[in-house]
Scaffold this motif. Structure first.
Motif, mmCIF file in Angstrom:
data_model
loop_
_atom_site.group_PDB
_atom_site.id
_atom_site.type_symbol
_atom_site.label_atom_id
_atom_site.label_comp_id
_atom_site.label_asym_id
_atom_site.label_seq_id
_atom_site.Cartn_x
_atom_site.Cartn_y
_atom_site.Cartn_z
ATOM 1 N N VAL A 98 -7.271 29.495 0.756
ATOM 2 C CA VAL A 98 -8.056 28.814 -0.284
ATOM 3 C C VAL A 98 -9.551 28.982 -0.044
ATOM 4 C CG1 VAL A 98 -8.528 26.586 -1.388
ATOM 5 C CG2 VAL A 98 -6.205 27.121 -0.621
ATOM 6 N N ASN A 99 -9.960 29.012 1.216
ATOM 7 C CA ASN A 99 -11.380 29.007 1.567
ATOM 8 C C ASN A 99 -12.217 30.103 0.904
ATOM 9 O OD1 ASN A 99 -11.249 26.710 3.119
ATOM 10 N ND2 ASN A 99 -10.951 27.793 5.052
ATOM 11 N N PRO A 100 -11.729 31.335 0.769
ATOM 12 C CA PRO A 100 -12.579 32.364 0.156
ATOM 13 C C PRO A 100 -13.052 32.003 -1.252
ATOM 14 C CG PRO A 100 -10.724 33.395 1.264
ATOM 15 C CD PRO A 100 -10.465 31.910 1.286
ATOM 16 N N ALA A 101 -12.198 31.311 -2.024
ATOM 17 C CA ALA A 101 -12.597 30.900 -3.370
ATOM 18 C C ALA A 101 -13.405 29.613 -3.355
ATOM 19 C CB ALA A 101 -11.356 30.712 -4.247
ATOM 20 N N LEU A 102 -13.154 28.786 -2.348
ATOM 21 C CA LEU A 102 -13.751 27.450 -2.305
ATOM 22 C C LEU A 102 -15.143 27.429 -1.682
ATOM 23 C CD1 LEU A 102 -12.883 24.498 -3.001
ATOM 24 C CD2 LEU A 102 -12.184 24.281 -0.608
ATOM 25 N N ILE A 103 -15.376 28.334 -0.725
ATOM 26 C CA ILE A 103 -16.622 28.295 0.053
ATOM 27 C C ILE A 103 -17.450 29.543 -0.228
ATOM 28 C CG2 ILE A 103 -17.611 28.149 2.369
ATOM 29 C CD1 ILE A 103 -14.985 26.835 3.263
ATOM 30 N N PRO A 149 -3.867 6.463 -18.248
ATOM 31 C CA PRO A 149 -4.476 7.653 -17.621
ATOM 32 C C PRO A 149 -5.599 7.295 -16.651
ATOM 33 C CG PRO A 149 -4.217 7.959 -19.993
ATOM 34 C CD PRO A 149 -3.919 6.509 -19.712
ATOM 35 N N GLU A 150 -5.622 8.050 -15.543
ATOM 36 C CA GLU A 150 -6.670 7.943 -14.525
ATOM 37 C C GLU A 150 -6.779 6.532 -13.931
ATOM 38 O OE1 GLU A 150 -10.294 9.652 -16.012
ATOM 39 O OE2 GLU A 150 -9.463 11.679 -15.907
ATOM 40 N N THR A 151 -5.635 5.911 -13.709
ATOM 41 C CA THR A 151 -5.612 4.635 -12.991
ATOM 42 C C THR A 151 -4.759 4.730 -11.720
ATOM 43 O OG1 THR A 151 -3.727 3.845 -14.309
ATOM 44 C CG2 THR A 151 -5.951 3.265 -15.077
ATOM 45 N N VAL A 152 -3.761 5.612 -11.721
ATOM 46 C CA VAL A 152 -2.928 5.824 -10.535
ATOM 47 C C VAL A 152 -3.645 6.804 -9.611
ATOM 48 C CG1 VAL A 152 -0.682 6.576 -9.679
ATOM 49 C CG2 VAL A 152 -0.847 5.439 -11.906
ATOM 50 N N THR A 153 -3.708 6.477 -8.304
ATOM 51 C CA THR A 153 -4.457 7.305 -7.352
ATOM 52 C C THR A 153 -3.512 8.126 -6.470
ATOM 53 O OG1 THR A 153 -4.500 5.513 -5.710
ATOM 54 C CG2 THR A 153 -6.349 5.641 -7.254
ATOM 55 N N TYR A 154 -3.989 9.301 -6.095
ATOM 56 C CA TYR A 154 -3.259 10.084 -5.088
ATOM 57 C C TYR A 154 -4.247 10.547 -4.018
ATOM 58 C CZ TYR A 154 -4.899 14.628 -6.955
ATOM 59 O OH TYR A 154 -5.660 15.701 -7.350
ATOM 60 N N GLY A 155 -3.775 10.586 -2.764
ATOM 61 C CA GLY A 155 -4.640 10.942 -1.641
ATOM 62 C C GLY A 155 -4.216 12.246 -1.002
ATOM 63 N N THR A 156 -5.214 13.063 -0.604
ATOM 64 C CA THR A 156 -4.955 14.340 0.069
ATOM 65 C C THR A 156 -5.833 14.448 1.316
ATOM 66 O OG1 THR A 156 -6.705 15.646 -0.990
ATOM 67 C CG2 THR A 156 -4.652 15.353 -2.226
ATOM 68 N N ILE A 157 -5.669 15.566 2.035
ATOM 69 C CA ILE A 157 -6.474 15.777 3.244
ATOM 70 C C ILE A 157 -7.873 16.278 2.914
ATOM 71 C CG2 ILE A 157 -4.447 16.229 4.662
ATOM 72 C CD1 ILE A 157 -5.264 19.216 4.589
ATOM 73 N N GLY A 158 -8.194 16.478 1.628
ATOM 74 C CA GLY A 158 -9.555 16.881 1.288
ATOM 75 C C GLY A 158 -9.666 17.573 -0.047
ATOM 76 N N ASN A 159 -10.870 17.612 -0.564
ATOM 77 C CA ASN A 159 -11.144 18.312 -1.812
ATOM 78 C C ASN A 159 -10.905 19.807 -1.621
ATOM 79 O OD1 ASN A 159 -11.988 17.287 -4.359
ATOM 80 N ND2 ASN A 159 -13.789 18.590 -4.238
ATOM 81 N N GLY A 160 -10.160 20.417 -2.527
ATOM 82 C CA GLY A 160 -9.850 21.830 -2.407
ATOM 83 C C GLY A 160 -8.679 22.131 -1.493
ATOM 84 N N SER A 161 -8.053 21.110 -0.939
ATOM 85 C CA SER A 161 -6.869 21.332 -0.104
ATOM 86 C C SER A 161 -5.714 21.795 -0.983
ATOM 87 C CB SER A 161 -6.481 20.041 0.620
ATOM 88 O OG SER A 161 -6.104 19.043 -0.320
ATOM 89 N N ARG A 315 -11.031 28.206 -9.459
ATOM 90 C CA ARG A 315 -11.995 28.620 -10.494
ATOM 91 C C ARG A 315 -11.740 27.914 -11.832
ATOM 92 N NH1 ARG A 315 -10.897 33.428 -7.726
ATOM 93 N NH2 ARG A 315 -9.293 34.022 -9.253
ATOM 94 N N GLU A 316 -10.479 27.834 -12.227
ATOM 95 C CA GLU A 316 -10.154 27.235 -13.525
ATOM 96 C C GLU A 316 -10.478 25.750 -13.576
ATOM 97 O OE1 GLU A 316 -6.073 28.147 -14.232
ATOM 98 O OE2 GLU A 316 -6.476 30.219 -14.899
ATOM 99 N N ASN A 317 -10.434 25.081 -12.427
ATOM 100 C CA ASN A 317 -10.687 23.645 -12.386
ATOM 101 C C ASN A 317 -12.060 23.309 -11.819
ATOM 102 O OD1 ASN A 317 -7.935 22.212 -13.130
ATOM 103 N ND2 ASN A 317 -7.414 23.979 -11.857
ATOM 104 N N ASN A 318 -12.868 24.367 -11.563
ATOM 105 C CA ASN A 318 -14.227 24.174 -11.082
ATOM 106 C C ASN A 318 -14.269 23.267 -9.851
ATOM 107 O OD1 ASN A 318 -17.006 24.722 -11.168
ATOM 108 N ND2 ASN A 318 -17.417 22.836 -12.314
ATOM 109 N N ILE A 319 -13.364 23.514 -8.906
ATOM 110 C CA ILE A 319 -13.264 22.677 -7.728
ATOM 111 C C ILE A 319 -14.301 23.099 -6.688
ATOM 112 C CG2 ILE A 319 -11.753 22.041 -5.780
ATOM 113 C CD1 ILE A 319 -9.411 22.286 -7.786
ATOM 114 N N ARG A 320 -14.932 22.121 -6.076
ATOM 115 C CA ARG A 320 -15.947 22.350 -5.058
ATOM 116 C C ARG A 320 -15.531 21.691 -3.753
ATOM 117 N NH1 ARG A 320 -16.944 25.651 -8.079
ATOM 118 N NH2 ARG A 320 -18.804 26.011 -9.340
ATOM 119 N N PRO A 321 -16.001 22.202 -2.625
ATOM 120 C CA PRO A 321 -15.650 21.563 -1.346
ATOM 121 C C PRO A 321 -16.304 20.195 -1.231
ATOM 122 C CG PRO A 321 -17.267 23.301 -1.001
ATOM 123 C CD PRO A 321 -16.831 23.395 -2.440
ATOM 124 N N ASP A 322 -15.797 19.386 -0.285
ATOM 125 C CA ASP A 322 -16.356 18.041 -0.079
ATOM 126 C C ASP A 322 -17.833 18.134 0.300
ATOM 127 O OD1 ASP A 322 -13.935 16.737 -0.558
ATOM 128 O OD2 ASP A 322 -13.261 17.099 1.494
#
Length: 322
Positions: A98-103, A149-161, A315-322
């Motif tokens: 993932v890192n090559p696209a994210l960073i 919509p957008e009231t239930v939360t989910y947790g991950t190990i980080g943005n772009g994970s 790219r499609e979701n315009n995700i950026r690292p933390d």
């Protein structure tokens, strides 16, 4: 003089093969295995599990070196720039693809600057719910998210994970929206999961398994196309109503580019031999890894496919690292 010269020439000729062998011998000194994450994670556990066997097989000291930072890319860059002498190696996790696209300006080429020696195996992630929440299936989560919509939360190990990217795909496919809560690694996420800070923690079994086993969190669905042998009772996203999801964490062993073939062959043989030791194999499986060792011919294209799939999601979701 002539006789003495002849004797010296003969002695040199006899010595030459042994000198050449000594110069070409590998390994000839300590070997370091770089773990591009802090101590305590699955990559670190895997490296420290293998190190004693490597030392026994190769006859030199094995040093495990934690070089965390930038989602694993700092430690990876260290190995990408290392000499191809067989003395520096790397154990990676799925962030590697993932890192090559994210960073931006990552500082190395993931495919050209590294040798993908062995893919250890893969593991799906598990979407879970804290036991105090009302969700006992993915269908119930989707129903609640569509109602509010957008009231239930989910947790991950980080943005772009990988978990974050997978949930973005799932929300698009299922037509619902959740709120992403990124944590800084598996440790903080596991603490948050058991404390009930988020509704739906999602990570690999190595990160959440102990809390699933204790009943603190309830498994709802796994992210691979088919059920993992280590989690045969947990339905897949497809079975739960969201087709097209096949997201698996992976663990791999790499070195710098341009490694000599004899070094690659011996290190791969050493890895495979270690994974056949029953005690080691059992502990690797206990980490939650579906062990299926694959060499460079499979691992290289596997990384390329992962980079293509998850790079597109970034790219499609315009995700950026933390």
């Amino acid at each position: 003089m002539i006789e003495r010269r002849a004797l010296l020439t003969a002695a040199a000729a006899l010595a030459a093969p042994s000198i050449a062998t000594a110069q070409g011998a590998w390994p000839s000194g300590p070997i370091r295995i770089v773990v591009p994450f802090p101590p305590g994670g699955s990559t670190d556990a895997l490296a420290r599990l293998l190190a004693p066997r490597f030392q026994q097989e190769l006859g030199v000291p094995i040093v495990v070196e934690n070089r965390g930072g930038a989602s694993g890319s700092l430690g990876t860059a260290l190995v990408a720039r290392a000499a191809p002498d067989g003395n520096t190696w790397l154990i990676v996790f799925d962030t590697h693809a993932v890192n090559p696209a994210l960073i931006p300006n990552i500082g190395f080429d993931t495919q050209r600057d590294l040798t993908p020696l062995l893919l250890f195996g893969t593991a799906p992630m598990v979407l879970t719910a804290h036991r105090t929440r009302p969700y006992r299936s993915l269908a119930q989560v989707i129903e609640a998210a569509k109602a509010r919509p957008e009231t239930v939360t989910y947790g991950t190990i980080g943005n772009g994970s990988l978990a974050h990217l997978t949930m973005e795909l799932a929300q698009r496919a299922g037509g619902f929206r959740l709120v992403h809560v990124p944590y800084r690694g598996g440790g903080p996420l596991a603490v948050a999961a058991v404390a009930g800070e988020v509704d739906l923690p999602i990570a690999t079994r190595p990160a959440l398994g102990v809390h699933i086993d204790s009943g603190a969190i309830i498994p709802l669905a796994q992210t691979s196309a088919t059920r993992s042998p280590s989690m045969p009772d947990i339905p897949t996203f497809a079975e739960a109503g969201i087709p097209g999801i096949d997201a698996r964490a992976f663990w791999g062993f790499l070195g710098p580019a341009n490694l000599p073939a004899p070094i690659k062959q011996r290190m791969e043989a050493t890895l495979r031999s270690a994974l056949e030791v029953p005690a080691i194999r059992e502990r690797v499986l206990a980490l939650g890894i579906d062990l299926d060792p694959q060499g460079e011919a499979v691992f290289g294209p596997f990384i390329a496919r992962q980079m293509e799939i998850w790079g597109r999601v970034v790219r499609e979701n315009n995700i950026r690292p933390d």
